[in-house]
Design a protein around this motif. Structure first.
Motif, short mmCIF file in Angstrom:
data_model
loop_
_atom_site.label_atom_id
_atom_site.label_comp_id
_atom_site.label_asym_id
_atom_site.label_seq_id
_atom_site.Cartn_x
_atom_site.Cartn_y
_atom_site.Cartn_z
N MET A 126 0.12 6.09 9.77
CA MET A 126 0.98 4.99 9.29
C MET A 126 0.37 3.63 9.66
O MET A 126 0.42 2.70 8.86
CB MET A 126 2.39 5.11 9.88
CG MET A 126 3.17 6.28 9.32
SD MET A 126 3.28 6.29 7.51
CE MET A 126 4.11 4.75 7.20
N ILE A 127 -0.20 3.52 10.84
CA ILE A 127 -0.85 2.27 11.25
C ILE A 127 -2.00 1.96 10.31
O ILE A 127 -2.14 0.84 9.81
CB ILE A 127 -1.33 2.35 12.71
CG1 ILE A 127 -0.12 2.39 13.65
CG2 ILE A 127 -2.25 1.17 13.05
CD1 ILE A 127 -0.48 2.71 15.09
N PHE A 128 -2.84 2.95 10.02
CA PHE A 128 -3.97 2.76 9.13
C PHE A 128 -3.52 2.37 7.72
O PHE A 128 -4.12 1.51 7.08
CB PHE A 128 -4.85 4.00 9.08
CG PHE A 128 -5.62 4.25 10.36
CD1 PHE A 128 -6.24 3.22 11.03
CD2 PHE A 128 -5.74 5.53 10.86
CE1 PHE A 128 -6.95 3.44 12.20
CE2 PHE A 128 -6.46 5.77 12.02
CZ PHE A 128 -7.06 4.72 12.69
N ARG A 129 -2.46 2.98 7.24
CA ARG A 129 -1.96 2.65 5.90
C ARG A 129 -1.46 1.21 5.84
O ARG A 129 -1.72 0.49 4.89
CB ARG A 129 -0.84 3.61 5.50
CG ARG A 129 -1.37 4.96 5.11
CD ARG A 129 -0.26 5.87 4.66
NE ARG A 129 -0.77 7.19 4.34
CZ ARG A 129 -0.03 8.27 4.26
NH1 ARG A 129 1.28 8.19 4.45
NH2 ARG A 129 -0.57 9.43 3.96
N ARG A 130 -0.71 0.79 6.88
CA ARG A 130 -0.20 -0.58 6.90
C ARG A 130 -1.35 -1.59 6.98
O ARG A 130 -1.33 -2.62 6.30
CB ARG A 130 0.77 -0.78 8.06
CG ARG A 130 2.12 -0.13 7.82
CD ARG A 130 3.14 -0.55 8.85
NE ARG A 130 2.79 -0.20 10.22
CZ ARG A 130 3.23 0.87 10.86
NH1 ARG A 130 4.04 1.73 10.26
NH2 ARG A 130 2.87 1.09 12.11
N LEU A 131 -2.33 -1.31 7.80
CA LEU A 131 -3.48 -2.21 7.91
C LEU A 131 -4.24 -2.29 6.60
O LEU A 131 -4.67 -3.36 6.18
CB LEU A 131 -4.41 -1.77 9.05
CG LEU A 131 -3.87 -1.96 10.46
CD1 LEU A 131 -4.80 -1.28 11.46
CD2 LEU A 131 -3.71 -3.43 10.79
#
Length: 85
Positions: free
Chosen positions: A59-64
């Protein structure tokens, strides 16, 4: 920035390139995005390696990746950026 995590903009752009590059592969040969993780990439910028140990890494990678998507002002256009509000 994602929550209390901060990363250089150039690294976030590299992350987006890695994630986008995975989508451009022949769909029959590609791993479903739900099981894909940038942590599997040997060219993942080193500052993201600690994120790979977190349960919410994907989820962090997707948001970034989404934050680096627009070609608009890199400071003001994205909710993940701070400084304009």
């Amino acid at each position: 920035q994602d929550g209390d995590l901060r990363f250089p903009l150039e690294s976030v752009k590299k992350l987006k390139e890695l994630m986008d590059g995975n989508r451009r592969i022949n769909p029959r040969m590609m791993v479903p995005m739900a099981s894909y993780s940038p942590c599997q990439e040997k060219h993942l910028p080193e500052e993201f390696r600690p994120v790979c140990k977190r349960e919410d890494a994907l989820m962090i990678f997707r948001r970034l990746s989404l934050a680096a998507e627009d070609d608009l002002c890199e400071i003001c256009a994205n909710a993940a950026c701070a400084g304009c509000f």
